[in-house]
Design a protein around this motif. Structure first.
Motif, PDB file in Angstrom:
ATOM      1  N   ALA B 205      -4.602 -20.133  17.374  1.00  0.00           N
ATOM      2  CA  ALA B 205      -4.135 -21.497  17.082  1.00  0.00           C
ATOM      3  C   ALA B 205      -4.101 -22.307  18.372  1.00  0.00           C
ATOM      4  O   ALA B 205      -4.642 -23.425  18.446  1.00  0.00           O
ATOM      5  CB  ALA B 205      -2.745 -21.454  16.447  1.00  0.00           C
ATOM      6  N   ASP B 206      -3.515 -21.717  19.401  1.00  0.00           N
ATOM      7  CA  ASP B 206      -3.380 -22.415  20.679  1.00  0.00           C
ATOM      8  C   ASP B 206      -4.738 -22.776  21.268  1.00  0.00           C
ATOM      9  O   ASP B 206      -4.973 -23.913  21.683  1.00  0.00           O
ATOM     10  CB  ASP B 206      -2.602 -21.501  21.641  1.00  0.00           C
ATOM     11  CG  ASP B 206      -2.184 -22.236  22.892  1.00  0.00           C
ATOM     12  OD1 ASP B 206      -1.803 -23.418  22.788  1.00  0.00           O
ATOM     13  OD2 ASP B 206      -2.251 -21.638  23.974  1.00  0.00           O
ATOM     14  N   ARG B 207      -5.649 -21.805  21.264  1.00  0.00           N
ATOM     15  CA  ARG B 207      -6.980 -22.066  21.830  1.00  0.00           C
ATOM     16  C   ARG B 207      -7.750 -23.098  21.002  1.00  0.00           C
ATOM     17  O   ARG B 207      -8.615 -23.798  21.517  1.00  0.00           O
ATOM     18  CB  ARG B 207      -7.802 -20.767  21.847  1.00  0.00           C
ATOM     19  CG  ARG B 207      -7.375 -19.777  22.875  1.00  0.00           C
ATOM     20  CD  ARG B 207      -8.307 -19.799  24.087  1.00  0.00           C
ATOM     21  NE  ARG B 207      -7.829 -18.817  25.039  1.00  0.00           N
ATOM     22  CZ  ARG B 207      -8.597 -17.934  25.658  1.00  0.00           C
ATOM     23  NH1 ARG B 207      -9.896 -17.937  25.474  1.00  0.00           N
ATOM     24  NH2 ARG B 207      -8.086 -17.080  26.502  1.00  0.00           N
ATOM     25  N   ALA B 208      -7.452 -23.128  19.690  1.00  0.00           N
ATOM     26  CA  ALA B 208      -8.203 -24.012  18.792  1.00  0.00           C
ATOM     27  C   ALA B 208      -7.580 -25.401  18.725  1.00  0.00           C
ATOM     28  O   ALA B 208      -7.940 -26.206  17.873  1.00  0.00           O
ATOM     29  CB  ALA B 208      -8.283 -23.385  17.397  1.00  0.00           C
ATOM     30  N   GLY B 209      -6.628 -25.678  19.625  1.00  0.00           N
ATOM     31  CA  GLY B 209      -6.059 -27.023  19.688  1.00  0.00           C
ATOM     32  C   GLY B 209      -5.038 -27.312  18.607  1.00  0.00           C
ATOM     33  O   GLY B 209      -4.753 -28.477  18.313  1.00  0.00           O
ATOM     34  N   LEU B 210      -4.495 -26.257  17.985  1.00  0.00           N
ATOM     35  CA  LEU B 210      -3.470 -26.459  16.958  1.00  0.00           C
ATOM     36  C   LEU B 210      -2.095 -26.201  17.578  1.00  0.00           C
ATOM     37  O   LEU B 210      -1.968 -25.393  18.498  1.00  0.00           O
ATOM     38  CB  LEU B 210      -3.691 -25.481  15.796  1.00  0.00           C
ATOM     39  CG  LEU B 210      -5.055 -25.577  15.101  1.00  0.00           C
ATOM     40  CD1 LEU B 210      -5.280 -24.385  14.191  1.00  0.00           C
ATOM     41  CD2 LEU B 210      -5.157 -26.887  14.314  1.00  0.00           C
ATOM     42  N   ALA B 211      -1.075 -26.882  17.056  1.00  0.00           N
ATOM     43  CA  ALA B 211       0.278 -26.634  17.544  1.00  0.00           C
ATOM     44  C   ALA B 211       0.777 -25.322  16.958  1.00  0.00           C
ATOM     45  O   ALA B 211       0.696 -25.103  15.744  1.00  0.00           O
ATOM     46  CB  ALA B 211       1.203 -27.777  17.147  1.00  0.00           C
ATOM     47  N   GLN B 212       1.300 -24.445  17.820  1.00  0.00           N
ATOM     48  CA  GLN B 212       1.830 -23.176  17.311  1.00  0.00           C
ATOM     49  C   GLN B 212       2.998 -23.417  16.359  1.00  0.00           C
ATOM     50  O   GLN B 212       3.196 -22.663  15.420  1.00  0.00           O
ATOM     51  CB  GLN B 212       2.255 -22.295  18.484  1.00  0.00           C
ATOM     52  CG  GLN B 212       1.059 -21.811  19.309  1.00  0.00           C
ATOM     53  CD  GLN B 212       1.463 -20.861  20.417  1.00  0.00           C
ATOM     54  OE1 GLN B 212       2.518 -21.018  21.028  1.00  0.00           O
ATOM     55  NE2 GLN B 212       0.641 -19.862  20.675  1.00  0.00           N
ATOM     56  N   SER B 213       3.742 -24.472  16.605  1.00  0.00           N
ATOM     57  CA  SER B 213       4.866 -24.772  15.702  1.00  0.00           C
ATOM     58  C   SER B 213       4.352 -25.094  14.303  1.00  0.00           C
ATOM     59  O   SER B 213       4.997 -24.765  13.300  1.00  0.00           O
ATOM     60  CB  SER B 213       5.699 -25.927  16.260  1.00  0.00           C
ATOM     61  OG  SER B 213       4.872 -27.057  16.467  1.00  0.00           O
ATOM     62  N   ASP B 214       3.187 -25.730  14.224  1.00  0.00           N
ATOM     63  CA  ASP B 214       2.606 -25.993  12.896  1.00  0.00           C
ATOM     64  C   ASP B 214       2.228 -24.687  12.203  1.00  0.00           C
ATOM     65  O   ASP B 214       2.467 -24.507  11.013  1.00  0.00           O
ATOM     66  CB  ASP B 214       1.372 -26.898  13.015  1.00  0.00           C
ATOM     67  CG  ASP B 214       1.739 -28.352  13.278  1.00  0.00           C
ATOM     68  OD1 ASP B 214       2.878 -28.753  12.945  1.00  0.00           O
ATOM     69  OD2 ASP B 214       0.900 -29.097  13.810  1.00  0.00           O
ATOM     70  N   LEU B 215       1.621 -23.776  12.983  1.00  0.00           N
ATOM     71  CA  LEU B 215       1.264 -22.481  12.385  1.00  0.00           C
ATOM     72  C   LEU B 215       2.515 -21.772  11.883  1.00  0.00           C
ATOM     73  O   LEU B 215       2.532 -21.224  10.773  1.00  0.00           O
ATOM     74  CB  LEU B 215       0.523 -21.602  13.400  1.00  0.00           C
ATOM     75  CG  LEU B 215       0.193 -20.184  12.914  1.00  0.00           C
ATOM     76  CD1 LEU B 215      -0.677 -20.204  11.656  1.00  0.00           C
ATOM     77  CD2 LEU B 215      -0.487 -19.367  14.007  1.00  0.00           C
ATOM     78  N   LEU B 216       3.574 -21.796  12.689  1.00  0.00           N
ATOM     79  CA  LEU B 216       4.820 -21.146  12.265  1.00  0.00           C
ATOM     80  C   LEU B 216       5.344 -21.791  10.980  1.00  0.00           C
ATOM     81  O   LEU B 216       5.797 -21.091  10.069  1.00  0.00           O
ATOM     82  CB  LEU B 216       5.866 -21.226  13.382  1.00  0.00           C
ATOM     83  CG  LEU B 216       5.552 -20.380  14.626  1.00  0.00           C
ATOM     84  CD1 LEU B 216       6.605 -20.610  15.711  1.00  0.00           C
ATOM     85  CD2 LEU B 216       5.502 -18.889  14.267  1.00  0.00           C
ATOM     86  N   ASP B 217       5.246 -23.107  10.894  1.00  0.00           N
ATOM     87  CA  ASP B 217       5.684 -23.790   9.673  1.00  0.00           C
ATOM     88  C   ASP B 217       4.875 -23.334   8.465  1.00  0.00           C
ATOM     89  O   ASP B 217       5.426 -23.004   7.413  1.00  0.00           O
ATOM     90  CB  ASP B 217       5.527 -25.313   9.837  1.00  0.00           C
ATOM     91  CG  ASP B 217       6.667 -25.924  10.637  1.00  0.00           C
ATOM     92  OD1 ASP B 217       7.653 -25.203  10.922  1.00  0.00           O
ATOM     93  OD2 ASP B 217       6.576 -27.113  10.981  1.00  0.00           O
ATOM     94  N   VAL B 218       3.560 -23.310   8.637  1.00  0.00           N
ATOM     95  CA  VAL B 218       2.701 -22.944   7.503  1.00  0.00           C
ATOM     96  C   VAL B 218       2.964 -21.498   7.082  1.00  0.00           C
ATOM     97  O   VAL B 218       3.113 -21.196   5.899  1.00  0.00           O
ATOM     98  CB  VAL B 218       1.211 -23.149   7.856  1.00  0.00           C
ATOM     99  CG1 VAL B 218       0.337 -22.701   6.691  1.00  0.00           C
ATOM    100  CG2 VAL B 218       0.944 -24.618   8.181  1.00  0.00           C
ATOM    101  N   LEU B 219       3.045 -20.591   8.083  1.00  0.00           N
ATOM    102  CA  LEU B 219       3.305 -19.180   7.748  1.00  0.00           C
ATOM    103  C   LEU B 219       4.660 -19.046   7.052  1.00  0.00           C
ATOM    104  O   LEU B 219       4.821 -18.227   6.146  1.00  0.00           O
ATOM    105  CB  LEU B 219       3.271 -18.308   9.008  1.00  0.00           C
ATOM    106  CG  LEU B 219       1.885 -18.092   9.636  1.00  0.00           C
ATOM    107  CD1 LEU B 219       2.013 -17.362  10.979  1.00  0.00           C
ATOM    108  CD2 LEU B 219       0.960 -17.301   8.702  1.00  0.00           C
ATOM    109  N   GLY B 220       5.613 -19.839   7.475  1.00  0.00           N
ATOM    110  CA  GLY B 220       6.958 -19.746   6.917  1.00  0.00           C
ATOM    111  C   GLY B 220       7.081 -20.298   5.504  1.00  0.00           C
ATOM    112  O   GLY B 220       8.074 -20.031   4.813  1.00  0.00           O
ATOM    113  N   LEU B 221       6.076 -21.051   5.085  1.00  0.00           N
ATOM    114  CA  LEU B 221       6.148 -21.675   3.755  1.00  0.00           C
ATOM    115  C   LEU B 221       5.416 -20.882   2.688  1.00  0.00           C
ATOM    116  O   LEU B 221       5.586 -21.129   1.500  1.00  0.00           O
ATOM    117  CB  LEU B 221       5.539 -23.086   3.819  1.00  0.00           C
ATOM    118  CG  LEU B 221       6.355 -24.125   4.595  1.00  0.00           C
ATOM    119  CD1 LEU B 221       5.482 -25.324   4.954  1.00  0.00           C
ATOM    120  CD2 LEU B 221       7.555 -24.577   3.758  1.00  0.00           C
ATOM    121  N   GLY B 222       4.563 -19.908   3.111  1.00  0.00           N
ATOM    122  CA  GLY B 222       3.684 -19.260   2.144  1.00  0.00           C
ATOM    123  C   GLY B 222       4.047 -17.828   1.826  1.00  0.00           C
ATOM    124  O   GLY B 222       5.168 -17.366   2.078  1.00  0.00           O
ATOM    125  N   ALA B 223       3.075 -17.103   1.291  1.00  0.00           N
ATOM    126  CA  ALA B 223       3.287 -15.743   0.798  1.00  0.00           C
ATOM    127  C   ALA B 223       3.535 -14.735   1.915  1.00  0.00           C
ATOM    128  O   ALA B 223       3.995 -13.629   1.662  1.00  0.00           O
ATOM    129  CB  ALA B 223       2.089 -15.296  -0.040  1.00  0.00           C
TER     130      ALA B 223
END
Lengths: 306, 306, 306, 306
Positions: B205-223
């Motif tokens: 995520a970090d290397r791909a220019g995404l915010a890690q906090s966004d990834l944590l949010d998405v992971l926290g919302l799903g299965a």
């Protein structure tokens, strides 16, 4: 919703919706029901699929271009990159109808290159664009509980607040166009590796004389407890994999995520090892089974010795 | 608790407890508080550590042998395999005091061979044995919310119901002696691979220019939402790893789980790849950091280029 | 070589050569020297590079099209896929000059898709085509000791016998167009994994207190003895990697081979693990070093602790 | 060989040999034939196996202790660690007979711990010790072409020059006791990974429509050319694996090498991935086949689809 005192007409925005498959129909119905929009204009390749929503208050149009011309913001939920491209760039497509002030929000799951191509075509006509793929399938779509991964025009993202609230439980703005597609890859890569780890645990438990149901209980009680293990555990126990997310799609996402890591020189050895397990499972005939069938890649001897 | 009509004495069993470290003290206190036992006899290598519980109603004894002689069931919670062996088989240890009718329940985390050795010594004296390592650390121990992985004598497991209810939120009986140790390895292997998968996702995520906090949010919302990702996510973002479960212990468990797989011819390619990442992190100096520091194995360039 | 009785002219075929870089010049000179051809017509993008060979008896032409028109068989040895495509399909390229009876043999290293594209263009004009990438670099090119991996028109392959004998020590006909490109990928994948295995052995020897020179001796004496270990061993010992085959190219070939395996559902876990090591080495700054620098991926602690 | 002027007797040393299996008999015969020793004293657990060599000039003894008492230097070539331990430390074993001035050279293949144990027992009696496992099997043993990996007493290594020259084509002194065992592990780890890489190349070639014989030709012509690929290639093509080095032994060596890497924090991801393939092949029933049968781990679909 603002009411014009003179005419009695509301100033609520008009929205459009392209693509009325299982997901699209559910999502569009939530737009209709929320009451935030003065008009909902719909289009589908097979026109008869519009009837249901028209009966509920939507207005049908004959092409994507026509929808975009009539709506302030148009949402798209097409089946795949090809369908998304055709609706956007094909004859009487979004790009033909779009103009300054109009906006297109593509919620289809497409690769980054496809998204960039549609964004460029919309921008070339003065329109605004947002990619907004969703996480979640039929049930969350019906319940308005999708997770929306948006990227592109941030002002437009804010204007979509009412619509996204109607369709999802959470929407995130991730950055420039392409970020939505990349986020889906990262998430699915973690999912693929995590499923691989889970399957190895289930297989090792079984070989080590432990009851898999005990392992499921322990995992379900601790810090790793998650809905996916709970949902897929029984599938592994029974070695039955009715497809929710087909293994070949999971493997494709692993491959694309690894390619992304490759392009960025990011080592991903766990994902690379998991990907090989998905390839093995594909090779054994489980391409169309649920991605939990990667479990079969751990079951070498059972199949060959039985 | 049964009252003898003639004497008025309760027939509530007497229990013993060996090892009053952080975990043991909390667990033993829950035995005291639950009121199901007529007496709680305690022993600790450093005797002064008994004072606190004695003040709360426990009775101190001078050796493991003495505890076992006085108690119906004795629980042990020693620091490591060496301490567990010494308390069980050393001078004035459990094996010296045990006899027919007596029971020893070792809740320490030990390897399968150690457990077998203690079981054999207790059985040789006519005693009964249960291994019962726990999942969970200080907080669950205090709250009586541990998960208890028991194996050995099933009748004894049933007799421990009141004690296990006082100490844990759930106890599972897993089979013959050794099954508890093996279950811990399987669970920790899944945990190690899952953390490896998580770290790769955060790095990509970090290397791909995404915010890690966004990834944590998405992971926290799903299965895939789980307490571990929620807890360790911030550690990865800050690259600070205060030790909850030291990386060297996680790597040791990966190694032992892989050795178990090896002995059983169970392929475990995802765990094997994850293990190499833990070795890299160890090699980089993170042996005593939290096991989430395996994230540093994915951060190749940052360290060498900065 | 057949002599026409009437004219005294030989019927030896005329050959052309496109691309006079280091490799191409050496290869073309061997065609000139072998005496099997009545005329050798050469072309290079930078015309001055033709002078040397013209002085030795070659004839210069001003475009690929002109070469093809004059020669029975034209060989191409261009720097990369772009240059190969331009010489074949660009203005005044091979496709413009080719016609029935003419043949083009592309010896450049290109991907399968590029090769197919050139093959189709030549066939569309009635010409015949052979792809013939080579294994071996400058020294074998000069010595006429290349290995030629040919695929496409088998009759043409046979007609090239004299030319291939002049340039190589061995030529293999592998099948339809594309087989040459695929064979190079497979060979380079084996090479990449084998180098990864070698580096791990060298690193483990060093950590285990063994002299790397002893390991090199032992490997050189047994069934694994091969020129690559002998050549690259000293580079690893000195941790100096002057580029013979740049690491980034090796990693690219690993990636393409893995993609081929992916398309064919062929599990390749060893190559996948090796690929991650190449990515690590790239990430550490060794992209332009020799591919033996994958050794640095095994040397985690040395760099970060020193 | 020095002749004593007074007696005419040579001062050539006396040597002993323990263990007359296939390897030991061949090695001992080379000691007899070389003429450098005044006497060759032999012992074997089954005494009748000595007859052949006695007929050729050797002298039989009734126990290892007796051999050591009579010989200056005694060589051992026992079947496995158990046999090596028994001959060295058992009743009437080497340790009973050894004394100051005597030397024992154990050429059996044993693990480092076993070697250390024998070294300590010999040293405790004042004797000198060298471990000297060999690389090579029956044919090189007969031809005196073994590779000898010696470690321990360096002066003794030098005294063994004539004997090692008779038995091997090369002997290396590697350091302190244990270095010989470690070197064998490192070498076999490289061999195991290299075979894994080779098998993946053969499998990918086949799937990609290339002839495996062409791949073998190309590999045999280039920088990777080595006797092992040449020898094992046909086995892979025919999927027939008559055991030269059983797969279960190769897998055991991979496991021990990985454990060594683990103890030293040396990441070995390629070997770890290869080890999983050996485990798969074992799991499929190829434990007793040649280690080239790791090829079957790459052949997932063939077994499940046929």
């Amino acid at each position: 919703m603002v009411t014009d005192a003179a005419t009695g007409a509301t100033n609520a925005p008009t929205v459009g919706f392209l693509g009325l498959g299982i997901m699209g129909t559910a999502m569009c119905r939530n737009l209709l029901k929320c009451g935030a929009f003065s008009k909902v204009i719909v289009w589908n390749r097979t026109a008869s699929k519009c009837d249901e929503l028209v009966a509920e208050g939507a207005v049908a149009a004959s092409s994507p271009a026509e929808v975009v011309q009539q709506a302030d913001i148009t949402f798209g939920m097409l089946a795949d990159p090809e369908a998304a491209l055709k609706a956007a760039l094909g004859p009487a497509g979004v790009a033909e109808g779009v103009s300054a002030g109009k906006a297109y929000v593509d919620m289809s799951t497409v690769d980054e290159a496809t998204s960039q191509q549609i964004a460029a075509a919309v921008a070339a006509k003065g329109g605004r664009f947002l990619e907004a793929p969703v996480s979640g399938s039929k049930k969350p779509a019906i319940d308005g509980q999708l997770i929306i991964l948006a990227a592109g025009d941030e002002a437009l993202f804010k204007e979509c607040e009412a619509a996204f609230s109607a369709m999802g439980k959470r929407s995130l703005f991730l950055g420039a166009v392409g970020a939505g597609a990349r986020m889906k890859l990262v998430v699915n890569m973690v999912m693929g590796s995590m499923m691989g780890a889970f399957c190895e645990g289930m297989a090792l438990a079984d070989r080590a004389g432990l009851a898999q149901s005990d392992l499921l209980d322990v995992l379900g009680l601790g810090a790793m407890a998650n809905p996916m293990f709970a949902l897929k555990g029984p599938a592994l126990q029974q070695r039955q994999y009715p497809p929710a997310f087909p293994l070949k799609h999971q493997q494709k996402d692993m491959r694309l995520a690894l390619a992304l890591g490759d392009a960025l020189d990011q080592p991903l050895p766990v994902a690379a090892a998991a990907n090989e397990a998905y390839k093995q499972a594909k090779s054994k005939g489980y391409a169309d089974a649920d991605f939990a069938a990667v479990y079969e890649a751990t079951q070498i001897s059972n199949l060959s010795l039985n």
